[in-house]
Design an enzyme around this catalytic site. Structure first.
Site, PDB file in Angstrom:
ATOM      1  N   ASP A   1      -8.096   9.619  -1.731  1.00 44.85           N
ATOM      2  CA  ASP A   1      -6.960   9.491  -0.830  1.00 44.85           C
ATOM      3  C   ASP A   1      -7.050  10.489   0.311  1.00 44.85           C
ATOM      4  O   ASP A   1      -7.389  11.659   0.117  1.00 44.85           O
ATOM      5  CB  ASP A   1      -5.662   9.721  -1.614  1.00 44.85           C
ATOM      6  CG  ASP A   1      -4.441   9.576  -0.730  1.00 44.85           C
ATOM      7  OD1 ASP A   1      -4.123   8.434  -0.357  1.00 44.85           O
ATOM      8  OD2 ASP A   1      -3.835  10.611  -0.382  1.00 44.85           O
TER       9      ASP A   1
ATOM     10  N   GLU B   1     -10.586   6.056   0.918  1.00 48.45           N
ATOM     11  CA  GLU B   1      -9.372   5.576   1.581  1.00 48.45           C
ATOM     12  C   GLU B   1      -9.402   6.139   3.003  1.00 48.45           C
ATOM     13  O   GLU B   1      -8.800   7.161   3.305  1.00 48.45           O
ATOM     14  CB  GLU B   1      -8.120   6.039   0.824  1.00 48.45           C
ATOM     15  CG  GLU B   1      -6.830   5.388   1.309  1.00 48.45           C
ATOM     16  CD  GLU B   1      -6.018   6.269   2.258  1.00 48.45           C
ATOM     17  OE1 GLU B   1      -5.230   5.718   3.051  1.00 48.45           O
ATOM     18  OE2 GLU B   1      -6.179   7.501   2.212  1.00 48.45           O
TER      19      GLU B   1
END
Length: 638
Positions: free
Chosen positions: A276, A318
């Site tokens: 992330d 991501e």
């Protein structure tokens, strides 16, 4: 070759010669890449860091359970496991899907029946109490949210998933931790070791110098990138929210900490880590502090360590960035295919909604033509929507090539998907309007954005049918593009916007919760038993598409999808050149039938071809092929 003195020094750490040989052979394979990337980031600190990393890796190697070691060996023999056409992803919040981790376990039959082999459970590691950015403000990486269960429940779920051939995917937040994380607590208490884990400045001088080049991620409720903290007595770097403290990856101790976290979770059964906010982890004055070269070195180094200890595990980046910045997350030049194993194809998602609104695929075609090829050993994560909003990542260069204004088209899309544009079928919400740039991102479920919410409210049978057709055509593109298709929870039964988020104090300020509803199990049962309803039609159609995809070797992710020039702007043509023969996909993005010239199909496929979704053979001898509204056709050479 691995230096003999290092091998001799490490061998006594193993009681079993076979274990020693396995570890040392893997280390020899990845040592050069690992050291090269560490030196590029940490310079003269590399040797000391490497000693610490080897200690962490050897400990994790010994702790790795026997069944996961067996999976390691299986994946080494089948390194393209994540590229196979039978890999189908499902994305859900554990609590919204089934209440707890044990509850998720009780619904594995449902996922298996749907064809799922890759389960991404949204942030479930222990977040800070209260507001936590949907779980992305992690307080403890080694614990699970108490309301979901325990870390042992996570291991049990991963084990049960593995027994069904499913992989557990977990978010790993790399850029920041919660203000309440132990590292941040100790930094505020004055421990210099932990203050060095963060960016803390006594005055605004340095933060202001950085701010001149930094964008704002959440301008509505988190303006600026630095927050004054009374306890820390300094300005703390907080890219996303005041309670999320950015980590200083220039400190090698941070790298070692995260390697230990990754290997611990891998030994709990996590098979894919979604990295992330990976684009933000390296800071450089005078830049926007995104996509810096060190990001790719750090990722490659972490991946090397993982390949040595747990080669069954993969990384998914991501990185929601421009195409020119995206490919380096999979690897270019000497990093080719050595960074992340997978990345999100955000551009495809954006172009799907763009073409659906405009009924024009020329921009879609142009954007795909401009997209650079990825390494053949990597794969795309394909999706129609996700837990996040839709940002209109459409470049001015692409729009200019098809005679459009970039700003004008982005404004049109925002108007269209909020339902404000004349004759729009969509029902979405504006998220994070930025008056400085004019950006208006959009929240909403796939079904509501594709027109089903509005059509059901009107009771118009024709509009309801069109909305169903739109959804199935969009899903067909995602399933047919070649990568891992990621199905967001509830889309398989066409769940609509959930406006109850407005009544939840912890969600009311963030309208992305409109497309994060709780799973409606009654609706799921009804969709399965009532195939004539809109939800039933979407469910049955999607299951059919998944079944066709799983039996189509042409969709192996090593093959690149290319856009062909389409003689009709309503129709998108995609081609995949597999050793078994060419595959051409035809998609009508409009509500009108198109009499499509057969010549491009005849040129690519010959006089006739097998259409896989319908199961019919088509002749291209006639001059035109009738393509029905919102049709999806997958042709392969016979």
């Amino acid at each position: 070759m691995l230096k003999s003195d290092l091998a001799a020094r490490l061998r006594p750490n193993f009681d079993d010669d076979r274990d020693a040989d396995t570890f040392l052979l893997r280390l020899e394979r990845y040592a050069a890449d690992l050291v090269e990337s560490l030196e590029a980031v940490y310079g003269e600190k590399t040797n000391t860091l490497l000693d610490g990393l080897l200690e962490v890796m050897i400990h994790a190697f010994h702790a790795r359970p026997a069944d996961l070691r067996q999976l390691d060996e299986a994946r080494l023999l089948r390194p393209d496991w994540l590229q196979q056409p039978d890999v189908i992803g499902y994305v859900a919040y554990a609590d919204r899907f089934a209440g707890t981790l044990r509850g998720v376990n009780e619904h594995l039959n449902y996922l298996e029946d749907l064809g799922i082999s890759y389960l991404h459970l949204m942030p479930l590691l222990k977040p800070r109490a209260g507001e936590n950015d949907g779980g992305y403000a992690v307080q403890d990486y080694r614990s699970v949210r108490p309301d979901l269960g325990t870390i042992d429940d996570l291991s049990a779920l991963a084990r049960d998933l593995r027994s069904r051939g499913m992989s557990l995917v977990l978010d790993l937040v790399l850029n920041h931790v919660a203000r309440e994380h132990d590292w941040a607590e100790r930094a505020r208490a004055g421990e210099q070791k932990y203050r060095d884990y963060f960016y803390i400045y006594p005055s605004r001088a340095i933060p202001d110098a950085y701010e001149r080049h930094l964008p704002e991620v959440f301008p509505d409720f988190a303006p600026g990138n630095f927050t004054w903290d009374d306890e820390a007595q300094g300005w703390v770097w907080t890219t996303f929210n005041a309670y999320q403290w950015d980590l200083n990856w220039a400190n090698p101790d941070v790298f070692r900490e995260f390697l230990d976290i990754i290997l611990t979770l891998a030994n709990r059964g996590v098979e894919v880590f979604r990295l992330d906010a990976i684009a933000f982890i390296w800071k450089r004055l005078g830049t926007n502090c995104q996509n810096q070269p060190e990001v790719h070195h750090l990722t490659r180094a972490l991946r090397c360590c993982l390949r040595i200890v747990a080669p069954a595990v993969a990384f998914k980046a991501e990185a929601i960035v421009a195409p020119r910045d995206l490919i380096p997350y999979l690897g270019t030049r000497d990093h080719h295919g050595k960074v992340s194993d997978m990345a999100y194809h955000n551009s495809l998602m954006v172009q799907l909604w763009s073409s659906l609104a405009s009924r024009d695929t020329r921009l879609f075609e142009e954007a795909l033509r401009a997209f650079p090829p990825k390494p053949t050993n990597t794969t795309w994560g394909m999706y129609l929507r996700c837990h996040d909003d839709i940002g209109w990542a459409i470049s001015d260069e692409d729009t200019a090539r098809v005679g459009l204004s970039g700003a004008g088209h982005r404004s049109f899309l925002s108007e269209f998907y909020t339902g404000n544009y004349p004759n729009s079928f969509a029902r979405g919400l504006v998220f994070q309007f930025n008056p400085a740039t004019g950006d208006r991102r959009i929240s909403g479920t796939a079904a509501s954005l594709a027109g089903l919410e509005k059509a059901l409210a009107s009771g118009n049978a024709g509009q309801i049918n069109e909305a169903v057709q739109r959804l199935l055509m969009l899903h067909a593109v995602v399933l047919g593009f070649g990568g891992v298709p990621l199905l967001y929870m509830g889309d398989e039964i066409a769940m609509l916007n959930d406006y109850s988020y407005e009544r939840a104090p912890e969600h009311a300020a963030d309208n992305r919760w409109v497309h994060r509803p709780r799973m409606d199990w009654n609706a799921a049962a009804a969709a399965a038993s009532q195939p004539e309803t809109p939800a039933g039609k979407v469910n049955a159609g999607l299951r059919h598409l998944i079944g066709v995809r799983q039996q189509t070797p042409h969709l192996h992710a090593s093959i690149e999808t290319k856009a062909l020039h389409s003689p009709d702007p309503h129709v998108l043509l995609l081609r995949r050149d597999h050793p078994l023969g060419a595959m051409v996909q035809v998609y009508n993005f409009s509500e009108v039938p198109v009499h499509f010239p057969a010549a491009p199909l005849r040129e690519a496929l010959g006089e006739s071809a097998r259409e896989l979704i319908g199961g019919h053979t088509y002749s291209f001898a006639p001059s035109y092929l009738k393509v029905e509204p919102y049709a999806a056709l997958w042709f392969v050479q016979e």
